[in-house]
Design a protein around this motif. Structure first.
Motif, PDB file in Angstrom:
ATOM      1  N   GLU A  86      12.965  -4.701  -3.325  1.00  0.00           N
ATOM      2  CA  GLU A  86      12.390  -6.021  -3.060  1.00  0.00           C
ATOM      3  C   GLU A  86      11.032  -6.165  -3.741  1.00  0.00           C
ATOM      4  N   ALA A  87      10.250  -5.086  -3.718  1.00  0.00           N
ATOM      5  CA  ALA A  87       8.924  -5.128  -4.355  1.00  0.00           C
ATOM      6  C   ALA A  87       9.032  -5.284  -5.861  1.00  0.00           C
ATOM      7  N   VAL A  88      10.022  -4.624  -6.461  1.00  0.00           N
ATOM      8  CA  VAL A  88      10.235  -4.771  -7.906  1.00  0.00           C
ATOM      9  C   VAL A  88      10.650  -6.204  -8.218  1.00  0.00           C
ATOM     10  N   SER A  89      11.555  -6.763  -7.422  1.00  0.00           N
ATOM     11  CA  SER A  89      12.008  -8.145  -7.642  1.00  0.00           C
ATOM     12  C   SER A  89      10.865  -9.146  -7.490  1.00  0.00           C
ATOM     13  N   ALA A  90       9.916  -8.842  -6.611  1.00  0.00           N
ATOM     14  CA  ALA A  90       8.776  -9.738  -6.377  1.00  0.00           C
ATOM     15  C   ALA A  90       7.646  -9.513  -7.366  1.00  0.00           C
ATOM     16  N   GLY A  91       7.806  -8.562  -8.277  1.00  0.00           N
ATOM     17  CA  GLY A  91       6.784  -8.293  -9.270  1.00  0.00           C
ATOM     18  C   GLY A  91       5.583  -7.533  -8.750  1.00  0.00           C
ATOM     19  N   ALA A 144       8.740   2.435  -8.644  1.00  0.00           N
ATOM     20  CA  ALA A 144       9.662   2.530  -7.503  1.00  0.00           C
ATOM     21  C   ALA A 144      10.507   3.793  -7.600  1.00  0.00           C
ATOM     22  N   ARG A 145      11.001   4.096  -8.810  1.00  0.00           N
ATOM     23  CA  ARG A 145      11.820   5.307  -8.977  1.00  0.00           C
ATOM     24  C   ARG A 145      11.003   6.566  -8.669  1.00  0.00           C
ATOM     25  N   ALA A 146       9.770   6.604  -9.100  1.00  0.00           N
ATOM     26  CA  ALA A 146       8.921   7.772  -8.864  1.00  0.00           C
ATOM     27  C   ALA A 146       8.676   7.984  -7.370  1.00  0.00           C
ATOM     28  N   ILE A 147       8.516   6.894  -6.644  1.00  0.00           N
ATOM     29  CA  ILE A 147       8.278   7.003  -5.200  1.00  0.00           C
ATOM     30  C   ILE A 147       9.539   7.505  -4.492  1.00  0.00           C
ATOM     31  N   VAL A 148      10.693   6.975  -4.888  1.00  0.00           N
ATOM     32  CA  VAL A 148      11.947   7.440  -4.275  1.00  0.00           C
ATOM     33  C   VAL A 148      12.172   8.915  -4.570  1.00  0.00           C
ATOM     34  N   PRO A 188      -1.161   3.471 -11.697  1.00  0.00           N
ATOM     35  CA  PRO A 188      -1.672   3.733 -10.348  1.00  0.00           C
ATOM     36  C   PRO A 188      -2.340   2.532  -9.695  1.00  0.00           C
ATOM     37  N   ARG A 189      -2.720   1.522 -10.507  1.00  0.00           N
ATOM     38  CA  ARG A 189      -3.379   0.357  -9.912  1.00  0.00           C
ATOM     39  C   ARG A 189      -2.436  -0.433  -9.003  1.00  0.00           C
ATOM     40  N   GLU A 190      -1.140  -0.233  -9.183  1.00  0.00           N
ATOM     41  CA  GLU A 190      -0.165  -0.922  -8.322  1.00  0.00           C
ATOM     42  C   GLU A 190      -0.112  -0.351  -6.921  1.00  0.00           C
ATOM     43  N   MET A 191      -0.563   0.867  -6.777  1.00  0.00           N
ATOM     44  CA  MET A 191      -0.295   1.605  -5.543  1.00  0.00           C
ATOM     45  C   MET A 191      -0.898   0.974  -4.284  1.00  0.00           C
ATOM     46  N   PRO A 192      -2.187   0.580  -4.277  1.00  0.00           N
ATOM     47  CA  PRO A 192      -2.738  -0.006  -3.039  1.00  0.00           C
ATOM     48  C   PRO A 192      -1.995  -1.265  -2.600  1.00  0.00           C
ATOM     49  N   TYR A 241       2.085  -3.814   0.942  1.00  0.00           N
ATOM     50  CA  TYR A 241       3.321  -4.599   1.044  1.00  0.00           C
ATOM     51  C   TYR A 241       4.355  -3.864   1.886  1.00  0.00           C
ATOM     52  N   LEU A 242       4.576  -2.586   1.598  1.00  0.00           N
ATOM     53  CA  LEU A 242       5.572  -1.824   2.343  1.00  0.00           C
ATOM     54  C   LEU A 242       5.194  -1.693   3.807  1.00  0.00           C
ATOM     55  N   HIS A 243       3.908  -1.522   4.065  1.00  0.00           N
ATOM     56  CA  HIS A 243       3.440  -1.321   5.442  1.00  0.00           C
ATOM     57  C   HIS A 243       3.545  -2.596   6.271  1.00  0.00           C
ATOM     58  N   LYS A 244       3.234  -3.745   5.666  1.00  0.00           N
ATOM     59  CA  LYS A 244       3.142  -4.981   6.435  1.00  0.00           C
ATOM     60  C   LYS A 244       4.357  -5.900   6.283  1.00  0.00           C
ATOM     61  N   GLN A 245       5.017  -5.848   5.127  1.00  0.00           N
ATOM     62  CA  GLN A 245       6.094  -6.799   4.876  1.00  0.00           C
ATOM     63  C   GLN A 245       7.458  -6.146   4.680  1.00  0.00           C
TER      64      GLN A 245
END
Length: 336
Positions: A106-111, A118-122, A149-153, A158-162
């Motif tokens: 979902e995060a990838v689809s939302a940009g 996403a693959r690295a996190i999985v 890495p700037r995407e991470m925060p 997003y993952l925590h709240k949405q």
């Protein structure tokens, strides 16, 4: 299997323990299906078991089930989480990998993040035991493989709240679906007959504690087990022999007739034909002696000790090593 379900009843399997204690067994579910119970599965353990047992008429629903059915998901750790106890509401303390995958898609689809992130996190999460998969720990492990890495925060927030808990959604959807089912008997044809193995029968009728102790400590347990099994086979044969006769040859004769008539033992075969079951010393015994040992090992006699001997045989108590344990009020006879 401890619950008394009837044909037409509906069971919803959603989640369950594993790792620290036995998970819901496939045989338990097959037992219900064999009795005409409708069994649904979704969300977590239920989705996994439904995917495994779908060919045997277990009904799966939801996105997690669909992913397992398509083999998009394979490992049971995809749905595993560490959680609190019942008093704290079984609150999850780690992230389910299946939920993490969904929310990253979902995060990838939302940009919000790149597909590579996403693959690295999985991949980082897959390298960790399920009970260590907190969002912070996963991100910390993934950082060294991420090129942006700037995407991470932003992604973490997003993952925590949405983020969506798809396991929870699947569970809720299944309960709503079941609530809308008509209250009528199960009319589908049972296509598969359950094979009731020795192990299955033992799950249905667990051995009492005193019997387990006797197996460990009683020096004459093997003789008792053999006599009990032969007596049960003689009983099944319909013979009017006195089953209290212990080593009565009539009991052995009736038992051997039964196992031979039911093709459980070929009494005409030489002992070497059963070398996988008999020791070299046992193969040298007279025919009736080694045949008695084989008859006692047949699957029908496999769980007869606890059925036929509801109380502790007094001869076991002669063993000094058993007496102190029985005195601890495990044995129903000794504690009296």
């Amino acid at each position: 299997m401890a619950l008394d379900f009837a044909p037409g009843d509906v069971v919803a399997l959603i989640d369950g323990y594993f790792f620290g204690r036995p998970a819901v067994r496939q045989k338990e579910i097959l037992h219900l299906l064999d009795r005409g119970v409708r069994v649904y599965g979704a969300a977590s353990t239920g989705a996994l078991r439904a995917a495994e047992l779908h060919p045997f008429e277990m009904i799966g629903t939801g996105r997690v089930f669909d992913a397992y059915r398509r083999s998009d998901l394979v490992g049971d750790d995809e749905v595993a989480v560490l959680h609190t106890d019942a008093e704290a509401g079984f609150r999850p303390l780690t992230e389910a990998l299946v939920t993490l995958r969904h929310n990253l898609d979902e995060a990838v689809s939302a940009g919000i993040c790149a597909a590579g992130t996403a693959r690295a996190i999985v991949e980082a999460a897959k390298e960790m035991p399920f009970f260590e998969r907190t969002l912070g720990a996963i991100f910390s492990r993934a950082r060294r493989h991420i090129t942006a890495p700037r995407e991470m925060p932003t992604l973490h927030a997003y993952l925590h709240k949405q983020g969506t808990d798809i396991k929870q959604q699947d569970a809720a959807d299944l309960l709503i679906h079941i609530a809308d089912l008509p209250d009528e008997p199960n009319r589908h044809t049972i296509l598969h007959k359950l094979n009731e193995t020795i192990h299955f029968k033992r799950w249905q009728s667990p051995e009492p504690a005193w019997l387990k102790l006797c197996r460990l400590y009683a020096t004459d347990y093997s003789q008792f087990q053999e006599q009990t099994a032969l007596a049960d086979l003689a009983r099944r044969s319909g013979s009017d022999v006195d089953l209290a006769g212990g080593n009565d040859p009539a009991i052995l004769h009736a038992a051997l007739n039964y196992v031979s008539a039911h093709s459980l033992l070929d009494t005409q075969a030489p002992p070497v034909a059963y070398a996988s079951w008999l020791t070299p010393q046992e193969q040298e015994l007279p025919d009736t002696a080694w045949q008695a040992k084989l008859a006692a090992l047949t699957k029908i006699a496999g769980n007869t000790v606890s059925e036929t001997a509801p109380e502790c045989p007094s001869r076991f108590i002669r063993s000094a090593s058993v007496a102190p344990v029985c005195a601890a009020r495990v044995c129903p006879v000794c504690r009296g």
